[in-house]
Design an enzyme around this catalytic site. Structure first.
Site, short mmCIF file in Angstrom:
data_model
loop_
_atom_site.label_atom_id
_atom_site.label_comp_id
_atom_site.label_asym_id
_atom_site.label_seq_id
_atom_site.Cartn_x
_atom_site.Cartn_y
_atom_site.Cartn_z
N GLY B 318 0.84 -1.21 0.00
CA GLY B 318 0.00 0.00 0.00
C GLY B 318 0.87 1.26 0.00
O GLY B 318 0.55 2.24 -0.67
N TRP B 321 2.28 1.68 -3.38
CA TRP B 321 1.25 2.15 -4.31
C TRP B 321 1.30 3.66 -4.46
O TRP B 321 1.08 4.22 -5.53
CB TRP B 321 -0.14 1.72 -3.80
CG TRP B 321 -1.28 2.27 -4.61
CD1 TRP B 321 -1.88 1.69 -5.68
CD2 TRP B 321 -1.97 3.51 -4.39
NE1 TRP B 321 -2.89 2.49 -6.16
CE2 TRP B 321 -2.97 3.63 -5.38
CE3 TRP B 321 -1.85 4.55 -3.47
CZ2 TRP B 321 -3.83 4.71 -5.48
CZ3 TRP B 321 -2.71 5.63 -3.56
CH2 TRP B 321 -3.68 5.70 -4.55
N HIS B 322 1.65 4.34 -3.35
CA HIS B 322 1.67 5.80 -3.38
C HIS B 322 2.78 6.34 -4.25
O HIS B 322 2.64 7.41 -4.85
CB HIS B 322 1.82 6.37 -1.96
CG HIS B 322 0.58 6.26 -1.16
ND1 HIS B 322 0.24 5.11 -0.50
CD2 HIS B 322 -0.42 7.14 -0.94
CE1 HIS B 322 -0.93 5.31 0.12
NE2 HIS B 322 -1.35 6.52 -0.15
N GLY B 323 3.89 5.66 -4.29
CA GLY B 323 4.98 6.20 -5.09
C GLY B 323 6.18 5.29 -5.06
O GLY B 323 6.35 4.47 -4.16
N PHE B 473 0.31 10.25 -7.57
CA PHE B 473 0.26 8.81 -7.35
C PHE B 473 -0.57 8.16 -8.45
O PHE B 473 -0.76 7.00 -8.52
CB PHE B 473 -0.33 8.48 -5.98
CG PHE B 473 0.40 9.23 -4.87
CD1 PHE B 473 1.78 9.39 -4.92
CD2 PHE B 473 -0.29 9.77 -3.81
CE1 PHE B 473 2.44 10.09 -3.93
CE2 PHE B 473 0.37 10.47 -2.80
CZ PHE B 473 1.74 10.63 -2.87
#
Lengths: 357, 473
Positions: B318, B321-323, B473
């Site tokens: 997770g 997923w943001h970066g 993102f």
């Protein structure tokens, strides 16, 4: 639908009521001299012609910038100061800059009491203002003088402006300056039609000149926009002034970003040529040129040392680049108004003193 | 085309006018064109990626549904995963892994070829790939029937209000909104307007107002202890207002068109523990991760250690997923660690300050827990906001041993007024348990509230607006 229409109607009524109340409170506060900063906050969004007219009609108004930093007045003062000091042939530091430069030189003079300084400055002055002053003040300098040209990073985009009124939307001091464009190997100077506070005052009596000046701003000043100059009738509403403030500051920020991105105006070429011409002229007159590069704290500013370094090094021009001595990203070095703290100015003053004989 | 820009609202006005006069099927076609125009305004080249994802998942959905054989269904799911995650891997993570590999080799004294991948990150790619993935996974799990109309499916993937920063909608929620005629009502449109207003206040007045103070400290080479602490708190508020502001506007715009998008935030800073926080923060992502990753890994069915492992893996992914950066990995690990710790020492179903509404002591305990947990969450945002691993270490050290003083630029007054308003707004929702707490108020009071909100927006909308944080993102 009926209920929604009622709520929309009532919302508009309330909006008008709030606006009227704010208007009344601001008028009362202004009359009684209270809530100065709040009154100023709501004034920021007044149209530029609206602000100038208010300043012109109320000379004692707090924050009135109408008469500030007109080149004609600065040069007149320079002539008289030069005449007064003609008996004293000691070399003088003649600076063309803004408050940042003044602060550093003031500290330097305090540290070395024998120094004499003669400062010429404007609020947030862009390089075209300081360079034009340097050019026009030629007769008020002597051989042996130390000549300082100040360049402030946050004002670099305003090299495409004719006046603070177009790019400092919230506090549009009306003083003017030329715009320089590259031409051949040198620079072409585009002079504004209005050059003194008196000329600005008399503008309302001369509709032809007024129209010509408006046309010049519209065609030669990249910051001029209807959103900041038009619709003066909307100034009556504090709410609409707030909206205009948002639109106006966004327009200025967008124009600055476009200029720094290299579209519309070759500020880097112009800046390098200004520095080169400044040093050449000063040396021709046996003066000592020093360029003061003030990097202010906004990380989006142009890196003025990187832009001018090739000229400074190639032509062996003495310079003080604040970024070389204090990291402009270090928030601890700045006052809330964006100026350097006195301890940092002290540091710069020491480095400046190292540059002068 | 940002939600905060006048050109978006001009675009939306044109779309809305066309929308109200068109019949349902044509509305959908028009919304699809509008969505592609909206996305193309960012970068038209990346429309091809959305279209690829749309075509692949539409065909796979149909094929999977008509296939009985499990092995074949599994292969079809694999193709969908490979295409969507493959796009993410190339456009979002390839540069990161190549650079990390080069750095690792350099650590061992090998100098790898000094080539650097400069791949532009397509805006919103993480959001729409996860959205289409949920569609194929749901069909694979036989929880959803595929949509027959290709253009309806294309609209599900590209619906402009939530295309670039969510909420990550589930097909079973959004598709019925698309396929069935929508009912437009003044009441619903009015609620949409209020959502847009509160979203704009969060973004333009608060988040954009606080941003320069936070940016100054994160760019500073020598911040003080108090600078780091204040910048960390302010960033916690900034990111909440920025992201939930975007979501509010997205939901408001959709609501005005008769769509119902899921709630993405539920007053997250009133959470008293990590489990509660993740039920309130970025709900569309946390439920996605729970349903499609955590449960797929086995969830809590394999005993304590496997549960902790699954929590850590889910939250680390997770974070990623943001970066594509190590600080996001660190943030994910931190959140996973918090969840595992909470599960181990407090228990999965116990709440801090449970029964708060029943006694005064309960209230006090709950408020203390909320304030303390806010510090824990805020430290997580330091990991998230830091520009490098070195800055995480430096700022953490400064929290304990930094020099004295406070040099952070003061946030503008309107941002503080906006923050006060938001605190009261969120408290009203929290205490009433109703996001439309104002709906039952007398029309005169409601009108006064709306007029006040509009005035506040004008009062604070004077700072320079910037892009939404989650667009990257």
């Amino acid at each position: 639908m009926k209920k929604t229409a009622l709520i929309i109607g009532l919302t508009l009524v309330f909006l008008a009521l709030i606006d009227l109340s704010v208007h009344a409170v601001l008028r009362h506060a202004e009359a009684s001299g209270r809530l100065g900063s709040l009154v100023a906050f709501f004034e920021y969004g007044r149209s530029v012609p609206g602000k100038l007219a208010r300043w012109q009609d109320n000379p004692t108004l707090r924050g009135n910038l109408f008469d500030v930093s007109w080149r004609s007045a600065i040069l007149d003062e320079s002539v008289s100061k030069f005449a007064d000091g003609s008996a004293d042939n000691s070399p003088t530091i003649r600076s063309y800059g803004m408050s940042f430069v003044n602060n550093i030189i003031k500290r330097a003079v305090e540290k070395r009491p024998g120094l004499i300084s003669d400062s010429h400055a404007g609020p947030g002055a862009p390089p075209n203002f300081t360079y034009a002053l340097f050019q026009d003040d030629r007769q008020n300098r002597r051989p042996g003088d130390i000549v300082v040209l100040g360049i402030l990073s946050s004002s670099v985009p305003a090299m495409a402006a004719l006046s603070n009124r177009t790019w400092v939307f919230e506090q549009p001091a009306p003083f003017t300056y030329p715009v320089y464009w590259p031409e051949g190997e040198g620079l072409r100077r585009v002079e504004p039609l209005i050059n003194s506070a008196d000329a600005q005052r008399a503008l309302s009596d001369n509709p032809t000149l007024q129209a010509a000046w408006r046309d010049q701003l519209a065609s030669e000043d990249l910051f001029h926009a209807y959103s900041t100059f038009g619709g003066r009738a909307l100034d009556a509403s504090p709410f609409l002034r707030l909206v205009r403030r948002s639109v106006g500051t966004s327009h200025v920020a967008k124009t600055e970003a476009e200029i720094l991105a290299g579209t519309h105006y070759p500020y880097d070429t112009v800046l390098r040529r200004m520095v080169s011409e400044f040093a050449r002229t000063a040396r021709e007159e046996d003066q000592i040129p020093i360029v003061m590069l003030i990097q202010s704290r906004d990380p989006r500013d142009a890196d003025i040392l990187a832009i001018t370094r090739p000229v400074l090094e190639a032509e062996n021009i003495a310079y003080l680049a604040t970024a070389e001595h204090f990291d402009p990203r270090d928030a601890s070095g700045f006052l809330p108004d964006g100026h350097y703290r006195p301890r940092v100015d002290d540091l710069f003053a020491d480095r400046f003193l190292d540059l002068i004989p | 085309m940002l939600f905060t820009e006048p050109k978006f609202w001009a675009f939306f006005a044109v779309v809305s006018l066309a929308y109200v006069i068109l019949p349902h099927r044509v509305q959908n076609r028009m919304l699809l064109v509008a969505s592609y125009v909206f996305y193309g305004a960012w970068d038209w080249r990346f429309l091809s990626l959305i279209m690829l994802s749309t075509v692949v998942d539409y065909l796979i959905g149909l094929r999977m549904h008509s296939t009985v054989q499990e092995t074949r269904r599994r292969w079809l799911l694999f193709v969908s995963l490979a295409v969507n995650l493959g796009m993410l891997a190339v456009f979002k993570y390839l540069g990161f892994f190549v650079n990390s590999f080069q750095n690792m080799l350099a650590g061992f004294g090998y100098v790898a070829d000094p080539f650097t991948l400069s791949i532009i990150l397509p805006v919103g790619i993480s959001f729409y790939t996860f959205q289409t993935l949920s569609y194929t996974i749901d069909i694979y799990r036989r929880e959803l029937k595929p949509v027959r109309d290709f253009l309806d499916f294309a609209l599900f993937v590209a619906f402009f209000p939530q295309l670039v920063a969510g909420p990550i909608e589930r097909a079973r929620n959004l598709l019925p909104n698309i396929t069935a005629p929508r009912v437009l009502s003044w009441e619903s449109a009015g609620r949409g307007v209020v959502l847009c207003l509160i979203g704009l206040i969060k973004k333009v007045v608060i988040a954009d107002g606080l941003a320069p103070s936070v940016d100054a400290i994160y760019a500073s080479p020598g911040p003080t202890r108090l600078d780091v602490i204040f910048a960390t708190w302010l960033f916690a508020i900034q990111i909440y207002c920025d992201f939930s502001g975007y979501t509010d506007i997205a939901r408001g715009v959709a609501k005005m068109l008769g769509f119902r998008l899921m709630r993405n935030f539920a007053q997250p800073y009133f959470a008293a523990d990590p489990q509660e926080f993740w039920r309130r923060w970025h709900i569309s992502l946390s439920t996605w991760l729970r349903d499609y990753l955590y449960i797929s890994l086995g969830g809590n069915r394999g005993g304590h250690w496997k549960t902790y492992r699954n929590l850590m893996a889910t939250m680390t992914l997770g974070g990623l997923w943001h970066g594509a950066a190590w600080n996001f990995v660190a943030w994910g690990l931190y959140q996973g660690g918090l969840l595992a710790f909470h599960r181990a020492f407090v228990g999965p179903h116990r709440r801090v300050g449970e029964g708060a509404r029943r006694s005064a002591l309960g209230w006090v305990l709950r408020i203390v827990a909320i304030v303390l947990f806010f510090q824990v969450v805020s430290y997580g945002w330091l990991l998230f906001r830091a520009s490098s691993f070195g800055q995480i270490v430096d700022f953490t050290r400064r929290i304990f041993y930094g020099p004295p003083g406070l040099t952070i630029p003061e946030p503008p007054f309107p941002a503080l007024v906006g923050l006060g308003f938001l605190l009261i707004w969120d408290l009203c929702i929290e205490l009433s348990g109703n996001v439309k707490f104002y709906a039952s108020w007398h029309p005169i009071i409601r009108a006064g509230l709306y007029a006040g909100m509009i005035y506040l927006l004008a009062f604070g909308a004077t700072t320079q607006t910037s892009a939404f944080i989650y667009f990257q993102f």
